[in-house]
Design an enzyme around this catalytic site. Sequence first.
Site, PDB file in Angstrom:
ATOM      1  N   LYS A  51       0.810  -1.222   0.000  1.00  0.00           N
ATOM      2  CA  LYS A  51       0.000   0.000   0.000  1.00  0.00           C
ATOM      3  C   LYS A  51       0.849   1.281   0.000  1.00  0.00           C
ATOM      4  O   LYS A  51       0.419   2.308  -0.499  1.00  0.00           O
ATOM      5  CB  LYS A  51      -0.965  -0.001   1.188  1.00  0.00           C
ATOM      6  CG  LYS A  51      -2.075  -1.037   1.036  1.00  0.00           C
ATOM      7  CD  LYS A  51      -3.068  -0.959   2.173  1.00  0.00           C
ATOM      8  CE  LYS A  51      -4.140  -2.023   1.989  1.00  0.00           C
ATOM      9  NZ  LYS A  51      -5.225  -1.883   2.965  1.00  0.00           N
ATOM     10  N   ALA A  77      -2.104   0.754  15.637  1.00  0.00           N
ATOM     11  CA  ALA A  77      -1.649   2.040  15.075  1.00  0.00           C
ATOM     12  C   ALA A  77      -0.788   1.807  13.844  1.00  0.00           C
ATOM     13  O   ALA A  77       0.048   2.634  13.493  1.00  0.00           O
ATOM     14  CB  ALA A  77      -0.877   2.830  16.137  1.00  0.00           C
ATOM     15  N   ARG A  96       0.223  -1.286  21.147  1.00  0.00           N
ATOM     16  CA  ARG A  96       1.282  -1.932  21.930  1.00  0.00           C
ATOM     17  C   ARG A  96       2.499  -1.020  22.024  1.00  0.00           C
ATOM     18  O   ARG A  96       3.050  -0.806  23.095  1.00  0.00           O
ATOM     19  CB  ARG A  96       1.631  -3.265  21.252  1.00  0.00           C
ATOM     20  CG  ARG A  96       2.603  -4.118  21.961  1.00  0.00           C
ATOM     21  CD  ARG A  96       2.719  -5.465  21.265  1.00  0.00           C
ATOM     22  NE  ARG A  96       3.142  -5.314  19.869  1.00  0.00           N
ATOM     23  CZ  ARG A  96       3.306  -6.323  19.022  1.00  0.00           C
ATOM     24  NH1 ARG A  96       3.061  -7.557  19.423  1.00  0.00           N
ATOM     25  NH2 ARG A  96       3.697  -6.107  17.791  1.00  0.00           N
TER      26      ARG A  96
HETATM   27  P1  ATR Z   1      -1.135  -3.171   9.176  1.00  0.00           P
HETATM   28  O1  ATR Z   1      -0.770  -2.391   7.951  1.00  0.00           O
HETATM   29  O2  ATR Z   1      -1.919  -4.432   8.903  1.00  0.00           O
HETATM   30  O3  ATR Z   1      -1.774  -2.328  10.225  1.00  0.00           O
HETATM   31  P2  ATR Z   1       1.368  -3.045  10.616  1.00  0.00           P
HETATM   32  O4  ATR Z   1       1.636  -1.660  10.156  1.00  0.00           O
HETATM   33  O5  ATR Z   1       2.477  -4.040  10.702  1.00  0.00           O
HETATM   34  O6  ATR Z   1       0.268  -3.755   9.727  1.00  0.00           O
HETATM   35  O7  ATR Z   1       0.649  -2.931  12.035  1.00  0.00           O
HETATM   36  C1  ATR Z   1       0.308  -4.060  12.778  1.00  0.00           C
HETATM   37  C2  ATR Z   1      -0.439  -3.594  14.029  1.00  0.00           C
HETATM   38  O8  ATR Z   1      -0.804  -4.746  14.798  1.00  0.00           O
HETATM   39  C3  ATR Z   1       0.370  -2.706  14.926  1.00  0.00           C
HETATM   40  O9  ATR Z   1      -0.493  -1.834  15.599  1.00  0.00           O
HETATM   41  C4  ATR Z   1       0.988  -3.746  15.889  1.00  0.00           C
HETATM   42  O10 ATR Z   1       1.414  -3.193  17.105  1.00  0.00           O
HETATM   43  P3  ATR Z   1       2.908  -2.571  17.220  1.00  0.00           P
HETATM   44  O11 ATR Z   1       2.833  -1.231  16.522  1.00  0.00           O
HETATM   45  O12 ATR Z   1       3.147  -2.429  18.661  1.00  0.00           O
HETATM   46  O13 ATR Z   1       3.817  -3.528  16.522  1.00  0.00           O
HETATM   47  C5  ATR Z   1      -0.210  -4.628  16.094  1.00  0.00           C
HETATM   48  N1  ATR Z   1       0.071  -5.974  16.587  1.00  0.00           N
HETATM   49  C6  ATR Z   1       0.561  -7.017  15.887  1.00  0.00           C
HETATM   50  N2  ATR Z   1       0.614  -8.120  16.661  1.00  0.00           N
HETATM   51  C7  ATR Z   1       0.132  -7.766  17.893  1.00  0.00           C
HETATM   52  C8  ATR Z   1      -0.094  -8.454  19.117  1.00  0.00           C
HETATM   53  N3  ATR Z   1       0.200  -9.744  19.259  1.00  0.00           N
HETATM   54  N4  ATR Z   1      -0.609  -7.760  20.142  1.00  0.00           N
HETATM   55  C9  ATR Z   1      -0.912  -6.459  20.009  1.00  0.00           C
HETATM   56  N5  ATR Z   1      -0.742  -5.738  18.879  1.00  0.00           N
HETATM   57  C10 ATR Z   1      -0.220  -6.384  17.826  1.00  0.00           C
END
Ligand code: ATR
Length: 274
Positions: free
Chosen positions: A56, A117, A141
């Site tokens: 994206k 986020a 997180r």
């Molecule tokens: P996307 O474009 O799908 O949002 P991304 O930018 O990698 O993908 O974001 C993944 C999101 O899922 C983030 O908010 C991530 O939290 P972090 O910013 O702290 O990494 C969150 N996330 C992924 N696995 C998680 C988990 N097990 N518990 C809580 N938050 C999680």
Amino acid sequence: PISHSKSPLIHAKFAQQSKQAMHYGRLQPELGGFAKAAQEFFAAGGKGMNVTVPFKLDAQALADALTSRAQLAGAVNTLWIQDGKIYGDNTDGAGLVRDLLAQGLALNSARILLVGAGGAARGVIGPLLEQAPKCLVIANRSNAKADDLVKIFADLAAEYEVALESRTFSDLENPAITQYPFDLVINATAAGLDNQSPLSHAAAANVFVPSSFAYEMLYGKTTNFMQQALQRGARVSDGLGMLVEQAADAFLIWRGIKLASSIDPRAVLAQLRS
Ligand code: ATR
């Protein structure tokens, strides 16, 4: 991986409903190969494409011009070509909002918690704010990313008089910090892919009551996040309706807004569910 993508089927249904001759297929470039694949597609006469993770941001960089909502979303999920120029938009947030409204949610004056986020969260914040909820709380997180989003969307929040705030995950566990519960809790994290919920037991106990609505952006299974909400008597939804509704917006961009009354996304959603 897009081998199991439902989008070709969804767009085939829209094309059938509105009597359009359209072919929608799949393209999966190598990482780093997006721009070349997209340019070849348009050079060969392709008219438009949807773009999903992890491309994206590449799609945003490729576009010659962006809609304002794509700029705010920081990502592009829809590209099209017009007079030799490639345009980029983001229909994810509008798709989420339409699915929520179609499910009977009152977003105006609602108290909303957005968990996550990353790109998925950022893509929906603008359209959610435009519904003028009472508050939008972002929890992630990694706290700093939630703080960044609050800064990016501060002006839009002020325009719609929405209290836009960030919270840490430990804040969510503390009943004294945020006014609980929430009318709507959206899981925009990828935690469900690892069979996890971003909400701890204590956080789930604070944020959900039976009148809450829990929206999971993933689809195809009842995630742990959805189970936590169900255990507290809340209504839940997966993200299949958002997928169909964002596709509908993309379809109308490519084929013309005049077809809006000829397509029926809710009927397509019902077919997918059955
Ligand atoms: P996307 O474009 O799908 O949002 P991304 O930018 O990698 O993908 O974001 C993944 C999101 O899922 C983030 O908010 C991530 O939290 P972090 O910013 O702290 O990494 C969150 N996330 C992924 N696995 C998680 C988990 N097990 N518990 C809580 N938050 C999680």
